[in-house]
Design an enzyme around this catalytic site. Structure first.
Site, PDB file in Angstrom:
ATOM      1  N   GLY A 121      18.502  -4.956 -17.416  1.00 14.77           N
ATOM      2  CA  GLY A 121      17.213  -4.809 -17.115  1.00 14.77           C
ATOM      3  C   GLY A 121      15.879  -5.013 -18.186  1.00 14.77           C
ATOM      4  O   GLY A 121      14.883  -4.678 -18.123  1.00 14.77           O
TER       5      GLY A 121
ATOM      6  N   GLU B  97      19.360  -8.011  -9.649  1.00 17.52           N
ATOM      7  CA  GLU B  97      20.923  -8.324 -10.333  1.00 17.52           C
ATOM      8  C   GLU B  97      21.778  -7.677 -10.109  1.00 17.52           C
ATOM      9  O   GLU B  97      23.007  -8.076  -9.993  1.00 17.52           O
ATOM     10  CB  GLU B  97      20.514  -8.374 -12.214  1.00 17.52           C
ATOM     11  CG  GLU B  97      19.636  -9.182 -12.599  1.00 17.52           C
ATOM     12  CD  GLU B  97      19.200  -9.027 -14.318  1.00 17.52           C
ATOM     13  OE1 GLU B  97      18.838  -9.847 -15.183  1.00 17.52           O
ATOM     14  OE2 GLU B  97      19.468  -7.684 -14.697  1.00 17.52           O
TER      15      GLU B  97
ATOM     16  N   LYS C 279      25.175  -7.628 -28.738  1.00 20.59           N
ATOM     17  CA  LYS C 279      24.896  -6.780 -27.630  1.00 20.59           C
ATOM     18  C   LYS C 279      26.234  -5.646 -27.523  1.00 20.59           C
ATOM     19  O   LYS C 279      26.123  -4.648 -26.657  1.00 20.59           O
ATOM     20  CB  LYS C 279      24.963  -7.610 -26.001  1.00 20.59           C
ATOM     21  CG  LYS C 279      23.738  -8.629 -26.462  1.00 20.59           C
ATOM     22  CD  LYS C 279      22.328  -7.947 -26.257  1.00 20.59           C
ATOM     23  CE  LYS C 279      21.076  -8.987 -26.127  1.00 20.59           C
ATOM     24  NZ  LYS C 279      21.523  -9.713 -24.937  1.00 20.59           N
TER      25      LYS C 279
HETATM   26  C1  5RP Z   1      17.333  -9.041 -17.250  1.00 18.85           C
HETATM   27  C2  5RP Z   1      18.404  -8.679 -17.953  1.00 18.85           C
HETATM   28  C3  5RP Z   1      19.063  -9.566 -18.918  1.00 18.85           C
HETATM   29  O1  5RP Z   1      20.285  -9.923 -18.328  1.00 18.85           O
HETATM   30  C4  5RP Z   1      19.128  -8.830 -20.361  1.00 18.85           C
HETATM   31  O2  5RP Z   1      17.989  -8.389 -20.737  1.00 18.85           O
HETATM   32  C5  5RP Z   1      19.865  -9.901 -21.270  1.00 18.85           C
HETATM   33  O3  5RP Z   1      18.808 -10.803 -21.572  1.00 18.85           O
HETATM   34  P1  5RP Z   1      19.002 -11.854 -22.919  1.00 18.85           P
HETATM   35  O4  5RP Z   1      20.127 -12.598 -22.494  1.00 18.85           O
HETATM   36  O5  5RP Z   1      17.818 -12.642 -22.982  1.00 18.85           O
HETATM   37  O6  5RP Z   1      19.192 -11.087 -23.947  1.00 18.85           O
HETATM   38  O7  5RP Z   1      19.224  -7.950 -17.602  1.00 18.85           O
HETATM   39  O8  5RP Z   1      16.996  -7.894 -16.580  1.00 18.85           O
END
Ligand code: 5RP
Length: 228
Positions: free
Chosen positions: A102, A110, A128
Site C-alpha cells: 500500500g 492489489e 524490504k
Molecule cells: C503499492 C504497493 C507497492 O507494491 C509497494 O509500495 C512497493 O513499491 P515499490 O516497488 O515502488 O517499492 O504496495 O500500493
C-alpha cells in the site's frame, strides 16, 4: 559512489533486476495480474519488450496506463475472471512471507488481484526484508464518510500515530498510514482491522497468499520460496 555503468543507484538496479526476473514466470496464454510500484514496473516493461500472448488486468490506473502504452492487452478484473499469476511489489516482507503493501495507495485493488491468482509472486529489493512487519506503517484505505471514527477504532487496536495521506486511492477513498510499532502477529491484526466498519482494506497480506518472493540486492537476485 557507485561503479554501476548504467548510472542507476544500487537500489534502483536491484528493483529492475527483481522485476525483470519475475517476468520469466509469464508464458503465452496466461492471464496475468499486474501490480503497482517502481519494482513491478520493470516486470511490466520486460513483458512489453517480450510481448508474450497474454491478457492482463491492472492494480492501478498508473499500471493500466503503463501496460497499455507498452502494447499489452489490459481488461478489467471482472472480464478476466481468474488469473494464472499475479506479480506485485511490497513495502515489507517478513520471514513468514507476510507483507505490508500500500506504499503506492493501491493495496485494495492489489489484494483483489492477488486473491484471483493461482500464483502470487512478490518482487522486492533486499531493503524490504524485515524481521517483523511494522516499521513502514500499515496503510489503510478508509471511506471518507467518518474517517475520525475509523481512525479511533484503529487506535483502539493499538495504533499510535495515524497519518492521512494527501492523495486519495484510485477508488476515491482516503488512505491513512497507521503506526503499530513492530507487529507481533500480523495475521491476527489484519483480521481485527478487517472488522472495522468503514475501513475498506488494510495493507497486511498474509503469507499464505504468497508463493515466492524474488529478492534482488547488490549480490544478485535470489528467490525465497514459501513452504506453506
Ligand atoms: C503499492 C504497493 C507497492 O507494491 C509497494 O509500495 C512497493 O513499491 P515499490 O516497488 O515502488 O517499492 O504496495 O500500493
Amino acid at each position: 559512489v557507485s561503479d554501476d555503468t548504467t548510472g542507476q543507484d544500487p537500489q534502483t538496479r536491484a528493483k529492475e533486476d527483481a522485476g525483470r526476473h519475475a517476468a520469466g514466470y509469464v508464458t503465452d496464454g496466461m492471464r496475468v495480474g499486474l501490480g503497482t510500484g517502481s519494482t513491478v514496473h520493470w516486470t511490466i516493461v520486460e513483458l512489453g519488450e517480450r510481448a508474450p500472448d497474454i491478457v492482463c488486468t491492472a492494480t492501478s490506473v498508473q499500471t493500466h496506463d503503463l501496460a497499455l502504452s507498452l502494447g499489452l492487452e489490459v481488461v478489467s478484473p471482472d472480464e478476466i475472471g481468474h488469473l494464472d499469476i499475479a506479480i506485485d511489489g511490497a513495502d515489507e516482507v517478513d520471514p513468514s512471507f507476510n507483507l505490508t503493501k500500500g506504499g503506492g495507495n493501491a493495496h485494495t485493488r492489489e489484494k483483489i488481484i492477488a486473491s484471483m491468482a493461482d500464483r502470487f509472486l512478490v518482487v522486492v529489493d533486499d531493503t524490504k526484508l524485515v524481521d517483523q512487519l511494522g516499521p513502514f506503517g500499515t496503510p489503510i484505505e478508509v471511506l471518507g464518510f467518518a474517517p475520525a471514527v475509523v481512525a479511533a477504532a484503529v487506535q483502539a487496536l493499538g495504533a499510535g500515530e495515524i497519518v492521512t495521506r494527501p492523495v486519495r486511492s484510485d477508488n476515491g477513498n482516503l488512505v491513512m498510514l497507521a503506526h503499530f510499532g513492530t507487529i507481533a502477529d500480523p495475521v491476527a491484526l489484519g483480521a481485527r482491522l478487517a472488522e472495522v466498519p468503514g475501513l475498506v482494506e488494510h495493507g497486511i497480506f498474509p503469507g499464505s497468499m504468497v508463493e515466492r518472493v524474488v529478492v534482488a540486492g547488490a549480490d544478485g537476485t535470489r528467490e525465497l520460496v514459501n513452504p506453506r
